[in-house]
Write an enzyme that holds these catalytic residues in place. Structure first.
Site, mmCIF file in Angstrom:
data_model
loop_
_atom_site.group_PDB
_atom_site.id
_atom_site.type_symbol
_atom_site.label_atom_id
_atom_site.label_comp_id
_atom_site.label_asym_id
_atom_site.label_seq_id
_atom_site.Cartn_x
_atom_site.Cartn_y
_atom_site.Cartn_z
ATOM 1 N N VAL A 280 3.163 13.365 3.124
ATOM 2 C CA VAL A 280 2.597 12.822 1.894
ATOM 3 C C VAL A 280 1.246 12.193 2.232
ATOM 4 O O VAL A 280 1.085 11.550 3.272
ATOM 5 C CB VAL A 280 3.532 11.757 1.276
ATOM 6 C CG1 VAL A 280 2.920 11.172 0.015
ATOM 7 C CG2 VAL A 280 4.898 12.363 0.975
ATOM 8 N N ASN B 38 11.709 0.430 1.747
ATOM 9 C CA ASN B 38 10.591 1.329 2.026
ATOM 10 C C ASN B 38 9.804 0.946 3.277
ATOM 11 O O ASN B 38 9.207 1.822 3.917
ATOM 12 C CB ASN B 38 9.641 1.345 0.822
ATOM 13 C CG ASN B 38 8.325 2.019 1.136
ATOM 14 O OD1 ASN B 38 8.230 3.239 1.230
ATOM 15 N ND2 ASN B 38 7.273 1.220 1.303
ATOM 16 N N THR C 280 -0.840 9.591 2.511
ATOM 17 C CA THR C 280 -0.908 8.136 2.573
ATOM 18 C C THR C 280 -1.609 7.770 3.877
ATOM 19 O O THR C 280 -1.927 8.642 4.697
ATOM 20 C CB THR C 280 0.497 7.499 2.582
ATOM 21 O OG1 THR C 280 1.195 7.943 3.757
ATOM 22 C CG2 THR C 280 1.290 7.868 1.335
ATOM 23 N N TYR D 63 10.105 7.503 15.954
ATOM 24 C CA TYR D 63 10.243 7.529 14.497
ATOM 25 C C TYR D 63 11.429 8.402 14.087
ATOM 26 O O TYR D 63 12.197 8.034 13.187
ATOM 27 C CB TYR D 63 8.943 8.043 13.896
ATOM 28 C CG TYR D 63 8.839 7.980 12.401
ATOM 29 C CD1 TYR D 63 8.676 6.765 11.743
ATOM 30 C CD2 TYR D 63 8.845 9.154 11.643
ATOM 31 C CE1 TYR D 63 8.541 6.715 10.359
ATOM 32 C CE2 TYR D 63 8.706 9.109 10.264
ATOM 33 C CZ TYR D 63 8.562 7.898 9.625
ATOM 34 O OH TYR D 63 8.423 7.855 8.254
ATOM 35 N N ARG E 282 0.852 -1.191 0.000
ATOM 36 C CA ARG E 282 0.000 0.000 0.000
ATOM 37 C C ARG E 282 0.885 1.237 0.000
ATOM 38 O O ARG E 282 2.110 1.144 0.074
ATOM 39 C CB ARG E 282 -0.900 0.019 1.240
ATOM 40 C CG ARG E 282 -0.128 -0.037 2.552
ATOM 41 C CD ARG E 282 -1.046 -0.066 3.769
ATOM 42 N NE ARG E 282 -1.941 -1.199 3.733
ATOM 43 C CZ ARG E 282 -1.601 -2.434 4.130
ATOM 44 N NH1 ARG E 282 -0.364 -2.674 4.577
ATOM 45 N NH2 ARG E 282 -2.469 -3.412 4.071
ATOM 46 N N LYS F 64 14.486 7.005 11.850
ATOM 47 C CA LYS F 64 14.796 7.536 10.525
ATOM 48 C C LYS F 64 16.140 8.266 10.510
ATOM 49 O O LYS F 64 16.815 8.324 9.482
ATOM 50 C CB LYS F 64 13.669 8.455 10.052
ATOM 51 C CG LYS F 64 12.380 7.715 9.730
ATOM 52 C CD LYS F 64 12.597 6.618 8.688
ATOM 53 C CE LYS F 64 11.293 5.999 8.217
ATOM 54 N NZ LYS F 64 11.503 4.935 7.204
ATOM 55 N N ASP G 142 8.605 -10.390 6.065
ATOM 56 C CA ASP G 142 8.815 -9.613 7.281
ATOM 57 C C ASP G 142 10.249 -9.106 7.245
ATOM 58 O O ASP G 142 11.202 -9.889 7.326
ATOM 59 C CB ASP G 142 8.580 -10.493 8.507
ATOM 60 C CG ASP G 142 8.793 -9.760 9.823
ATOM 61 O OD1 ASP G 142 9.251 -8.594 9.804
ATOM 62 O OD2 ASP G 142 8.524 -10.358 10.881
ATOM 63 N N VAL G 143 10.435 -7.795 7.121
ATOM 64 C CA VAL G 143 11.787 -7.249 6.949
ATOM 65 C C VAL G 143 12.648 -7.395 8.194
ATOM 66 O O VAL G 143 13.860 -7.171 8.138
ATOM 67 C CB VAL G 143 11.747 -5.768 6.516
ATOM 68 C CG1 VAL G 143 11.095 -5.620 5.148
ATOM 69 C CG2 VAL G 143 11.062 -4.887 7.562
ATOM 70 N N ASP H 136 5.793 -7.489 1.253
ATOM 71 C CA ASP H 136 5.096 -6.858 2.371
ATOM 72 C C ASP H 136 4.797 -7.946 3.391
ATOM 73 O O ASP H 136 4.627 -9.124 3.032
ATOM 74 C CB ASP H 136 3.792 -6.212 1.895
ATOM 75 C CG ASP H 136 3.269 -5.155 2.865
ATOM 76 O OD1 ASP H 136 3.383 -3.959 2.559
ATOM 77 O OD2 ASP H 136 2.745 -5.543 3.932
#
Length: 269
Positions: free
Chosen positions: A199, A95, A201, A164, A21, A168, A68-69, A42
């Protein structure tokens, strides 16, 4: 014979994580539209399969993987499958990411660790195993381009998203270290970070709602106006990020590595 544009991705194979998504889905579509064969992954297997079906219906070459990253063995399996099924591996877009909107004093250690796990550890694992595959002698072995999604929140602190910001910010410097290492070792792999502002989303809308929940704005309308006022060009759209990532994935950015690309409608100007 007409020369192919350096902005085209024909013959290249990309993997985009968190592509079920939002930004990931848009980035995958932009890469495919510019000629790449695209693997999308994903943790939500149904969502990523639906995206694969949508993109395939548009005529693009797409494979999907539940992934699963945070799981190292899954990274190895997915990259191995991409090379075997798609004939190469040239582009990674790290991402996949999550956020939590909470005041620092109320944030649990478990939540903080989870935010770091997905955003930082997930990017680390993607870098680790993609470099091994892309470098000379690797399973793909032709070098490549790795793009890590960071954020303007990885460059400045913001109320309500401290976990976060920390994550990041980690992605930002991990990118620079990986870029220098790959360059100095002659791997032919470029590594850059992308730093979006707000953005539209699902994640972006969660931030607006979170500010209301925390009492930092009285309503969604006030929250929206607060963030919109920070962007001289207004809010961004997923396609804006897709265009930038496609450029960084392409030969047109061949002399760009270790750099942070702010795309925020003027927020940080």
């Amino acid at each position: 014979m007409q020369q192919q544009s350096d902005y085209q991705l024909n013959g290249l194979v990309a993997l985009v994580t968190g592509a079920g998504r939002g930004l990931g889905a848009s980035i995958a579509e932009h890469l495919a539209a510019n000629g790449a064969a695209v693997a999308i992954s994903d943790r939500d297997g149904d969502a990523v399969q639906q995206q694969a079906e949508r993109l395939t219906s548009l005529g693009y070459k797409v494979h999907s993987y539940q992934h699963d990253v945070c799981n190292e063995s899954q990274w190895q399996d997915v990259i191995g499958a991409v090379v075997a099924n798609m004939g190469g591996y040239d582009i990674l877009v790290n991402n996949a990411g999550i956020e939590d909107i909470c005041l620092l004093e109320n944030t649990s250690l478990e939540t903080f660790k989870r935010i770091q796990d997905v955003n930082v550890n997930g990017s680390f694992l993607g870098l680790k195993h993609s470099i091994a595959a892309m470098k000379p002698g690797g399973a793909a072995g032709k070098g490549g381009s790795i793009i890590n999604l960071s954020s303007v929140a990885g460059m400045s602190g913001f109320t309500g998203i401290s976990s976060y910001c920390a994550a990041k910010g980690g992605v930002r410097l991990l990118t620079k270290a990986a870029a220098r290492e790959c360059g100095e070792l002659g791997y032919g792999i470029r590594v850059n970070s992308v730093h979006p502002g707000f953005v539209h989303t699902e994640m972006g809308n969660n931030l607006l709602e979170g500010y209301v929940r925390l009492g930092l704005a009285e309503s969604i309308e006030q929250s929206t106006e607060l963030f919109k006022s920070m962007h001289p060009l207004g809010f961004g759209q997923p396609k804006d990020i897709g265009n930038l990532v496609s450029f960084l994935a392409s030969p047109a950015s061949a002399w760009i590595t270790g750099s942070e690309h702010v795309i925020d409608g003027g927020w940080k100007s």
